[in-house]
Design a protein around this motif. Sequence first.
Motif, PDB file in Angstrom:
ATOM      1  N   PHE A  15       0.833  -1.207   0.000  1.00 55.44           N
ATOM      2  CA  PHE A  15       0.000   0.000   0.000  1.00 55.44           C
ATOM      3  C   PHE A  15       0.862   1.249   0.000  1.00 55.44           C
ATOM      4  O   PHE A  15       0.637   2.178  -0.782  1.00 55.44           O
ATOM      5  N   LEU A  16       1.859   1.279   0.862  1.00 54.88           N
ATOM      6  CA  LEU A  16       2.721   2.453   0.955  1.00 54.88           C
ATOM      7  C   LEU A  16       3.501   2.680  -0.334  1.00 54.88           C
ATOM      8  O   LEU A  16       3.612   3.818  -0.804  1.00 54.88           O
ATOM      9  N   ASP A  17       4.019   1.613  -0.922  1.00 57.34           N
ATOM     10  CA  ASP A  17       4.752   1.736  -2.190  1.00 57.34           C
ATOM     11  C   ASP A  17       3.846   2.263  -3.294  1.00 57.34           C
ATOM     12  O   ASP A  17       4.221   3.169  -4.045  1.00 57.34           O
ATOM     13  N   THR A  52      -8.006   5.236  -4.959  1.00 62.65           N
ATOM     14  CA  THR A  52      -7.329   4.006  -4.534  1.00 62.65           C
ATOM     15  C   THR A  52      -6.705   4.175  -3.159  1.00 62.65           C
ATOM     16  O   THR A  52      -6.813   3.297  -2.295  1.00 62.65           O
ATOM     17  N   ILE A  53      -6.077   5.314  -2.948  1.00 62.17           N
ATOM     18  CA  ILE A  53      -5.482   5.587  -1.630  1.00 62.17           C
ATOM     19  C   ILE A  53      -6.570   5.602  -0.563  1.00 62.17           C
ATOM     20  O   ILE A  53      -6.398   5.037   0.523  1.00 62.17           O
ATOM     21  N   LYS A  54      -7.706   6.218  -0.876  1.00 64.29           N
ATOM     22  CA  LYS A  54      -8.817   6.279   0.087  1.00 64.29           C
ATOM     23  C   LYS A  54      -9.293   4.874   0.450  1.00 64.29           C
ATOM     24  O   LYS A  54      -9.470   4.555   1.626  1.00 64.29           O
ATOM     25  N   GLY A  55      -9.505   4.042  -0.556  1.00 64.70           N
ATOM     26  CA  GLY A  55      -9.982   2.691  -0.294  1.00 64.70           C
ATOM     27  C   GLY A  55      -9.005   1.877   0.531  1.00 64.70           C
ATOM     28  O   GLY A  55      -9.396   1.184   1.478  1.00 64.70           O
ATOM     29  N   GLY A  61      -7.584   0.980   8.217  1.00 67.86           N
ATOM     30  CA  GLY A  61      -8.083   1.702   9.379  1.00 67.86           C
ATOM     31  C   GLY A  61      -7.445   3.064   9.583  1.00 67.86           C
ATOM     32  O   GLY A  61      -7.483   3.609  10.684  1.00 67.86           O
ATOM     33  N   PHE A  62      -6.872   3.640   8.511  1.00 69.66           N
ATOM     34  CA  PHE A  62      -6.279   4.969   8.597  1.00 69.66           C
ATOM     35  C   PHE A  62      -7.378   6.003   8.356  1.00 69.66           C
ATOM     36  O   PHE A  62      -7.521   6.554   7.264  1.00 69.66           O
ATOM     37  N   LYS A  66      -8.196   8.458   5.153  1.00 72.33           N
ATOM     38  CA  LYS A  66      -9.406   8.163   4.381  1.00 72.33           C
ATOM     39  C   LYS A  66     -10.285   9.405   4.256  1.00 72.33           C
ATOM     40  O   LYS A  66     -10.777   9.731   3.172  1.00 72.33           O
ATOM     41  N   LYS A  67     -10.487  10.122   5.353  1.00 72.19           N
ATOM     42  CA  LYS A  67     -11.309  11.339   5.327  1.00 72.19           C
ATOM     43  C   LYS A  67     -10.677  12.408   4.437  1.00 72.19           C
ATOM     44  O   LYS A  67     -11.375  13.087   3.683  1.00 72.19           O
TER      45      LYS A  67
END
Length: 80
Positions: A15-17, A52-55, A61-62, A66-67
């Motif tokens: 995810f981070l990459d 994609t980042i939001k999902g 659980g970030f 997400k917001k």
Amino acid sequence: MTQSTTQNDELLAEFLDEAMDSLQDLPARLGEYHQDAGNSDAIHFVFRSIHTIKGNAGFFGFVGLKKFAHALEDSLDLVR
């Protein structure tokens, strides 16, 4: 370390990459849109990256991320 923890760590690293790759491309894509507001591909790329980042942020659980990404999506919807 359990297998589940290892898998979660690997998913988080992916995810981070992916997020970093997407974020690095955003200035160029926004620049393309700035040069040509008719370039819908550029703004759609930005929207998809943020989406994609939001999902993924929601999956991990970030909540704050997400917001924030959701607010960016709302703004990008107005641009689109």
